[in-house]
Design a protein around this motif. Sequence first.
Motif, PDB file in Angstrom:
ATOM      1  N   LEU A 149       0.815  -1.276   0.007  1.00  0.00           N
ATOM      2  CA  LEU A 149      -0.108  -0.060  -0.083  1.00  0.00           C
ATOM      3  C   LEU A 149       1.065   1.177  -0.057  1.00  0.00           C
ATOM      4  O   LEU A 149       2.006   1.332   0.802  1.00  0.00           O
ATOM      5  N   VAL A 150       0.386   2.284  -0.808  1.00  0.00           N
ATOM      6  CA  VAL A 150       1.287   3.720  -0.716  1.00  0.00           C
ATOM      7  C   VAL A 150       0.191   4.749  -0.702  1.00  0.00           C
ATOM      8  O   VAL A 150      -0.796   4.847  -1.012  1.00  0.00           O
ATOM      9  N   GLU A 151       0.713   5.284   0.206  1.00  0.00           N
ATOM     10  CA  GLU A 151      -0.153   6.627   0.672  1.00  0.00           C
ATOM     11  C   GLU A 151       0.447   7.815   0.001  1.00  0.00           C
ATOM     12  O   GLU A 151       1.743   7.835  -0.069  1.00  0.00           O
ATOM     13  N   SER A 152      -0.476   8.806  -0.249  1.00  0.00           N
ATOM     14  CA  SER A 152      -0.054  10.168  -0.817  1.00  0.00           C
ATOM     15  C   SER A 152      -0.978  11.157  -0.409  1.00  0.00           C
ATOM     16  O   SER A 152      -1.852  10.974   0.089  1.00  0.00           O
ATOM     17  N   GLY A 153      -0.608  12.505  -0.665  1.00  0.00           N
ATOM     18  CA  GLY A 153      -1.389  13.523  -0.526  1.00  0.00           C
ATOM     19  C   GLY A 153      -1.210  14.265   0.694  1.00  0.00           C
ATOM     20  O   GLY A 153      -1.934  15.297   0.921  1.00  0.00           O
TER      21      GLY A 153
ATOM     22  N   ILE B 108     -10.710  -1.264   3.570  1.00  0.00           N
ATOM     23  CA  ILE B 108      -9.776  -0.604   3.873  1.00  0.00           C
ATOM     24  C   ILE B 108      -9.991   0.470   4.792  1.00  0.00           C
ATOM     25  O   ILE B 108     -11.220   1.068   4.998  1.00  0.00           O
ATOM     26  N   ALA B 109      -8.991   0.923   5.751  1.00  0.00           N
ATOM     27  CA  ALA B 109      -8.971   1.803   6.935  1.00  0.00           C
ATOM     28  C   ALA B 109      -7.989   2.827   6.817  1.00  0.00           C
ATOM     29  O   ALA B 109      -6.885   2.464   6.222  1.00  0.00           O
ATOM     30  N   TRP B 110      -8.154   3.717   7.403  1.00  0.00           N
ATOM     31  CA  TRP B 110      -7.073   4.782   7.531  1.00  0.00           C
ATOM     32  C   TRP B 110      -6.792   5.087   9.342  1.00  0.00           C
ATOM     33  O   TRP B 110      -7.971   4.760  10.274  1.00  0.00           O
ATOM     34  N   PHE B 111      -5.773   4.935   9.816  1.00  0.00           N
ATOM     35  CA  PHE B 111      -5.403   5.217  11.006  1.00  0.00           C
ATOM     36  C   PHE B 111      -4.288   6.302  10.953  1.00  0.00           C
ATOM     37  O   PHE B 111      -3.839   6.761  10.092  1.00  0.00           O
ATOM     38  N   ARG B 112      -4.253   6.882  12.092  1.00  0.00           N
ATOM     39  CA  ARG B 112      -3.210   8.004  12.324  1.00  0.00           C
ATOM     40  C   ARG B 112      -2.408   7.781  13.832  1.00  0.00           C
ATOM     41  O   ARG B 112      -3.175   7.293  14.482  1.00  0.00           O
ATOM     42  N   ARG B 113      -1.342   8.443  13.852  1.00  0.00           N
ATOM     43  CA  ARG B 113      -0.521   8.529  15.119  1.00  0.00           C
ATOM     44  C   ARG B 113       0.008   9.927  15.142  1.00  0.00           C
ATOM     45  O   ARG B 113       0.769  10.413  14.411  1.00  0.00           O
ATOM     46  N   ALA B 114      -0.528  10.538  16.270  1.00  0.00           N
ATOM     47  CA  ALA B 114      -0.406  11.894  16.556  1.00  0.00           C
ATOM     48  C   ALA B 114       1.181  11.800  17.447  1.00  0.00           C
ATOM     49  O   ALA B 114       1.310  10.708  18.059  1.00  0.00           O
ATOM     50  N   PRO B 115       1.995  12.944  17.345  1.00  0.00           N
ATOM     51  CA  PRO B 115       3.004  12.917  18.064  1.00  0.00           C
ATOM     52  C   PRO B 115       2.733  12.628  19.580  1.00  0.00           C
ATOM     53  O   PRO B 115       1.912  13.247  20.303  1.00  0.00           O
ATOM     54  N   GLY B 116       3.590  11.808  20.206  1.00  0.00           N
ATOM     55  CA  GLY B 116       3.353  11.281  21.400  1.00  0.00           C
ATOM     56  C   GLY B 116       2.156  10.438  22.100  1.00  0.00           C
ATOM     57  O   GLY B 116       1.950  10.151  23.110  1.00  0.00           O
ATOM     58  N   LYS B 117       1.316   9.940  20.796  1.00  0.00           N
ATOM     59  CA  LYS B 117       0.201   9.377  21.093  1.00  0.00           C
ATOM     60  C   LYS B 117       0.092   7.756  20.304  1.00  0.00           C
ATOM     61  O   LYS B 117       1.112   7.551  19.466  1.00  0.00           O
ATOM     62  N   GLU B 118      -0.668   7.149  20.867  1.00  0.00           N
ATOM     63  CA  GLU B 118      -0.911   5.876  20.122  1.00  0.00           C
ATOM     64  C   GLU B 118      -1.639   5.904  18.755  1.00  0.00           C
ATOM     65  O   GLU B 118      -2.155   7.077  18.678  1.00  0.00           O
ATOM     66  N   ARG B 119      -1.367   5.120  18.017  1.00  0.00           N
ATOM     67  CA  ARG B 119      -2.079   4.999  16.743  1.00  0.00           C
ATOM     68  C   ARG B 119      -3.480   5.163  16.845  1.00  0.00           C
ATOM     69  O   ARG B 119      -4.116   3.990  17.665  1.00  0.00           O
ATOM     70  N   GLU B 120      -4.563   5.479  16.303  1.00  0.00           N
ATOM     71  CA  GLU B 120      -5.851   5.266  16.438  1.00  0.00           C
ATOM     72  C   GLU B 120      -6.724   5.306  15.178  1.00  0.00           C
ATOM     73  O   GLU B 120      -6.101   5.834  13.930  1.00  0.00           O
TER      74      GLU B 120
ATOM     75  N   ASP C 124      -5.627  17.464  14.443  1.00  0.00           N
ATOM     76  CA  ASP C 124      -5.605  16.124  13.348  1.00  0.00           C
ATOM     77  C   ASP C 124      -4.130  15.942  12.708  1.00  0.00           C
ATOM     78  O   ASP C 124      -3.739  15.279  11.967  1.00  0.00           O
ATOM     79  N   THR C 125      -3.017  16.442  13.479  1.00  0.00           N
ATOM     80  CA  THR C 125      -1.776  16.572  12.838  1.00  0.00           C
ATOM     81  C   THR C 125      -1.107  14.865  13.111  1.00  0.00           C
ATOM     82  O   THR C 125      -1.642  14.634  14.319  1.00  0.00           O
ATOM     83  N   GLY C 126      -0.613  14.505  12.308  1.00  0.00           N
ATOM     84  CA  GLY C 126       0.189  13.106  12.505  1.00  0.00           C
ATOM     85  C   GLY C 126       0.372  12.391  11.289  1.00  0.00           C
ATOM     86  O   GLY C 126       0.023  12.914  10.019  1.00  0.00           O
ATOM     87  N   VAL C 127       0.971  11.119  11.400  1.00  0.00           N
ATOM     88  CA  VAL C 127       1.174  10.247  10.594  1.00  0.00           C
ATOM     89  C   VAL C 127      -0.027   9.547  10.135  1.00  0.00           C
ATOM     90  O   VAL C 127      -0.493   8.922  11.019  1.00  0.00           O
ATOM     91  N   TYR C 128      -0.650   9.358   8.865  1.00  0.00           N
ATOM     92  CA  TYR C 128      -1.741   8.739   8.392  1.00  0.00           C
ATOM     93  C   TYR C 128      -1.284   7.811   7.700  1.00  0.00           C
ATOM     94  O   TYR C 128      -0.559   7.557   6.651  1.00  0.00           O
ATOM     95  N   TYR C 129      -1.904   6.284   8.248  1.00  0.00           N
ATOM     96  CA  TYR C 129      -1.457   5.104   7.479  1.00  0.00           C
ATOM     97  C   TYR C 129      -2.746   4.534   6.861  1.00  0.00           C
ATOM     98  O   TYR C 129      -3.885   4.632   7.560  1.00  0.00           O
ATOM     99  N   CYS C 130      -2.507   3.994   5.823  1.00  0.00           N
ATOM    100  CA  CYS C 130      -3.561   3.074   5.026  1.00  0.00           C
ATOM    101  C   CYS C 130      -3.427   1.548   5.394  1.00  0.00           C
ATOM    102  O   CYS C 130      -2.524   1.140   5.605  1.00  0.00           O
ATOM    103  N   ALA C 131      -4.494   0.994   5.679  1.00  0.00           N
ATOM    104  CA  ALA C 131      -4.286  -0.548   6.270  1.00  0.00           C
ATOM    105  C   ALA C 131      -5.376  -1.255   5.244  1.00  0.00           C
ATOM    106  O   ALA C 131      -6.480  -0.745   4.943  1.00  0.00           O
TER     107      ALA C 131
ATOM    108  N   GLN D 212       3.290   2.986   4.591  1.00  0.00           N
ATOM    109  CA  GLN D 212       4.372   3.604   5.263  1.00  0.00           C
ATOM    110  C   GLN D 212       4.038   4.973   5.920  1.00  0.00           C
ATOM    111  O   GLN D 212       4.386   5.477   6.705  1.00  0.00           O
ATOM    112  N   GLY D 213       2.967   5.405   5.576  1.00  0.00           N
ATOM    113  CA  GLY D 213       2.222   6.597   5.938  1.00  0.00           C
ATOM    114  C   GLY D 213       2.386   7.762   5.232  1.00  0.00           C
ATOM    115  O   GLY D 213       3.533   7.951   4.783  1.00  0.00           O
TER     116      GLY D 213
END
Length: 122
Positions: free
Chosen positions: A3-7, A33-45, A89-96, A114-115
């Motif tokens: 999977l490749v995320e972009s944008g 397909i799902a989207w998850f995100r990990r904000a700085p200092g937080k667990e992925r949600e 909403d800032t964070g790394v967004y992952y596709c799964a 990879q996010g």
Amino acid sequence: LHLVESGGGSAQPGGSLKISCTSSQFSLAPYNIAWFRRAPGKEREGVSCIRKGGLMPQYGDSVKGRFTISGDNAENTVYLQMNSLKPEDTGVYYCAASQWASGLLEETYEFWGQGTQVTVSS
């Protein structure tokens, strides 16, 4: 399944971004397909998910009414339209992807990208 995320990128509070998830080798059609995100200092949600065929979109409470998930089989891409962005909403967004998972529990998804970084700030 690769999977490749972009944008991802930067936006001001109240702005919009649209991120994409695709696979160059395999069709996404058989997968939920799902989207998850990990904000700085937080667990992925979990942010949002959609079942194969574009059915039954779901959203995390923090993004309901602001984010929209959609799929385009012709483009072999799943999108996440993010409106009314907030600094949190800032964070790394992952596709799964998974052929079996249908919710927002990350441990149920087998394939991950990879996010892509999303930063919301003024």
